[in-house]
Scaffold this active site. Structure first.
Site, PDB file in Angstrom:
ATOM      1  N   GLU A 396     132.884  27.695   2.769  1.00  0.00           N
ATOM      2  CA  GLU A 396     132.260  29.023   2.807  1.00  0.00           C
ATOM      3  C   GLU A 396     130.829  28.856   3.279  1.00  0.00           C
ATOM      4  O   GLU A 396     130.131  27.943   2.849  1.00  0.00           O
ATOM      5  CB  GLU A 396     132.284  29.647   1.400  1.00  0.00           C
ATOM      6  N   GLU A 401     122.469  35.977   0.764  1.00  0.00           N
ATOM      7  CA  GLU A 401     122.923  36.704  -0.425  1.00  0.00           C
ATOM      8  C   GLU A 401     121.687  37.106  -1.205  1.00  0.00           C
ATOM      9  O   GLU A 401     120.694  36.376  -1.241  1.00  0.00           O
ATOM     10  CB  GLU A 401     123.801  35.807  -1.302  1.00  0.00           C
TER      11      GLU A 401
END
Ligand code: MG
Length: 524
Positions: A396, A401
């Protein structure tokens, strides 16, 4: 013997004609033309910074001095048939087409310069200039179509006479004027200004370039590709801010017409170092309205918590949760019941639309503020979607974020089978930015087979390298050598998002553009 005499005579005449030709041009004419390697066409010359009059010889000279690849000017014809340089149909309240040159020339330009004739302008433009195109806009006549054709013919004759041919590019809003130019000089560079013809039409009519208002390209993105395919040059006007310059540069325009040549030159130099050999392969500029473009975006749907106990339900084709307006994509979370959940939102992905292995991936975004928000810009591999691999073996890539409970802290991470957040040993880094809620920032990565570099606003702030500090280099430690898709979403609550402040809704992440580049030297 007679034959020899004949040859001598021919040679003598040829030499005489040649010498005559040389003498007729007093100006220092450079023949080894080598146009500047930039896109900058100074609109009416380079006038703004030095406060020069537009369309003056001084502003032309300044554009040449700056090494612009082109300098644009406007040509009109006086009542007595003199070609002059001026943008508006009037000069000092006198209608140019209905006034004789001597009367017009009584008024000087604001820098004291005489109202330039085309002859004076071209002579100034060819002197010691082998780098800057003379971009000649032929203004149509208000009196008659025929007068417009006559103006075009006279301009061509003068350009030929002054031997300025190789430096001149003809542009016009009048298609018939360009067709006339092409008829007179089949090899001439011509660019059409009126926004209403496709590259294919231009090609059929032998017009060599588009020079449209930049919004025309946003409304017809397909023209960019089509022009390149058909050998039609691309120019856009009039671009005076860095964001628009960036967009055109990312799309490899041949020319950009600007009132700010210095700014464009600087922008181009900066870009050249950052994007050196990257080519745009996929993008969404969000220059349309309504739902996100279904040829580019797909949806993840559902409300099962997404492995993180998240509280939102992701909907598909829900205009209130994802829509494009005023050049931005809105990803909006609402406090709204759906099935057994109390929030709705959107998770857009490019799977089944676009996958990439390696490249430069960048997203210009403004983040939502408030407790419970968890916006993300990230990537998962195709192998996970097809269930060939499970997470975290799949890998990933988290480009950005942010969780609202920890404002202004932007996180970036890589998760793998051996290094992931369950084990608390993932590749990770965070950066504090003062204005993620009020301003757009460019969140991006440069991904190669050896490393992933993380950038904010093109500044490198973290690099993860395959095998760094003795880390595993197999798929279990570095699963980043396979195709991934991009995801943009706004999650609410969950294991990381935490407690939710219900007063913040609607809450939204705004995206100005997404651009994906591949390296030209790397075959991906
Ligand atoms: Mg013009």
């Amino acid at each position: 013997m007679r034959k020899f005499k004949k040859i001598t005579t021919v040679l003598l005449i040829a030499t005489f004609v040649f010498l005559l030709g040389c003498n007729s041009t007093k100006t220092i004419l450079k023949t080894n033309i080598n146009f500047s390697n930039n896109t900058v066409v100074a609109h009416r010359g380079a006038w703004r910074k030095l406060n020069l009059p537009q369309n003056s010889i001084a502003s032309l000279k300044q554009a040449i001095k700056l090494n612009c690849t082109g300098s644009e000017f406007d040509v009109r014809m006086t009542a007595d048939g003199i070609l002059i340089i001026n943008h508006d149909p009037h000069y000092n309240n006198l209608e140019i087409e209905k006034t004789n040159y001597s009367k017009l020339a009584a008024f000087k330009l604001s820098n004291g310069e005489k109202l330039p004739t085309l002859k004076e302008y071209l002579l100034a433009g060819i002197e010691n200039n082998a780098t800057t195109r003379l971009v000649c806009e032929i203004k149509p006549s208000k009196i008659s179509k025929e007068r417009g054709q006559l103006i075009a013919m006279k301009i061509v004759q003068l350009v030929e006479k002054l031997k300025a041919k190789d430096l001149v590019v003809y542009i016009s809003f009048d298609y018939d004027i360009l067709k006339k130019i092409r008829e007179l000089v089949p090899t001439a560079s011509t660019q059409y200004l009126e926004n209403n013809k496709s590259p294919i039409q231009l090609k059929e009519d032998g017009i060599s370039g588009l020079d449209y208002h930049y919004t025309a390209y946003q409304n017809h993105v397909e023209w960019i590709e089509s022009a390149k395919k058909n050998g039609i040059t691309l120019n856009a006007w009039t671009i005076n801010n860095v964001a628009d310059m960036d967009w055109l540069l990312a799309n490899n325009f041949d020319f950009i017409t600007t009132d700010e040549p210095e700014l464009l030159l600087e922008t181009e130099v900066k870009r050249a170092t950052t994007y050196n050999d990257y080519n745009l392969v996929w993008s969404d500029e969000f220059e349309y309205s309504g739902l996100p473009d279904s040829t580019k975006w797909n949806y993840d749907i559902g409300g099962h918590g997404w492995g993180n106990n998240e509280k939102q339900f992701y909907l598909k084709n829900s205009l209130e949760n994802s829509y494009v307006k005023d050049g931005k994509l809105h990803i909006t979370a609402l406090k709204k019941d759906y099935e057994d959940l109390h929030y709705t939102s959107t998770r857009l992905t490019t799977y089944e639309r676009f996958l990439t292995q390696y490249g430069k991936i960048e997203v210009m975004a403004k983040l939502p503020e408030g407790k419970g928000t968890w916006p993300a810009i990230w990537m998962l591999p195709e192998t996970l979607r097809t269930k060939e691999e499970e997470w975290p073996l799949s890998g990933e890539i988290d480009i950005m974020e942010h969780v609202g409970k920890d404002p202004n802290v932007v996180h970036t991470s890589l998760h793998t089978e051996l290094y992931n957040f369950w084990k608390k040993n993932q590749y990770t880094h965070f950066e504090t930015l003062p204005d993620v809620f009020s301003g757009f920032h460019l969140y991006g990565i440069e991904w190669s087979s050896e490393s992933i570099k993380f950038y904010i606003d093109n500044n490198l702030f973290y690099e993860a390298t395959k095998g760094e500090n003795g880390k595993d280099t197999t798929n279990e430690g570095w699963p980043f050598e396979k195709p991934y898709y991009l995801i943009l979403n706004l999650a609410i609550g969950g294991n990381w998002g935490g407690d939710i402040d219900d007063t913040i809704f609607p809450s939204e992440m705004l995206i100005d553009y997404v651009r994906i580049y591949h390296q030209t030297t790397f075959n991906n």
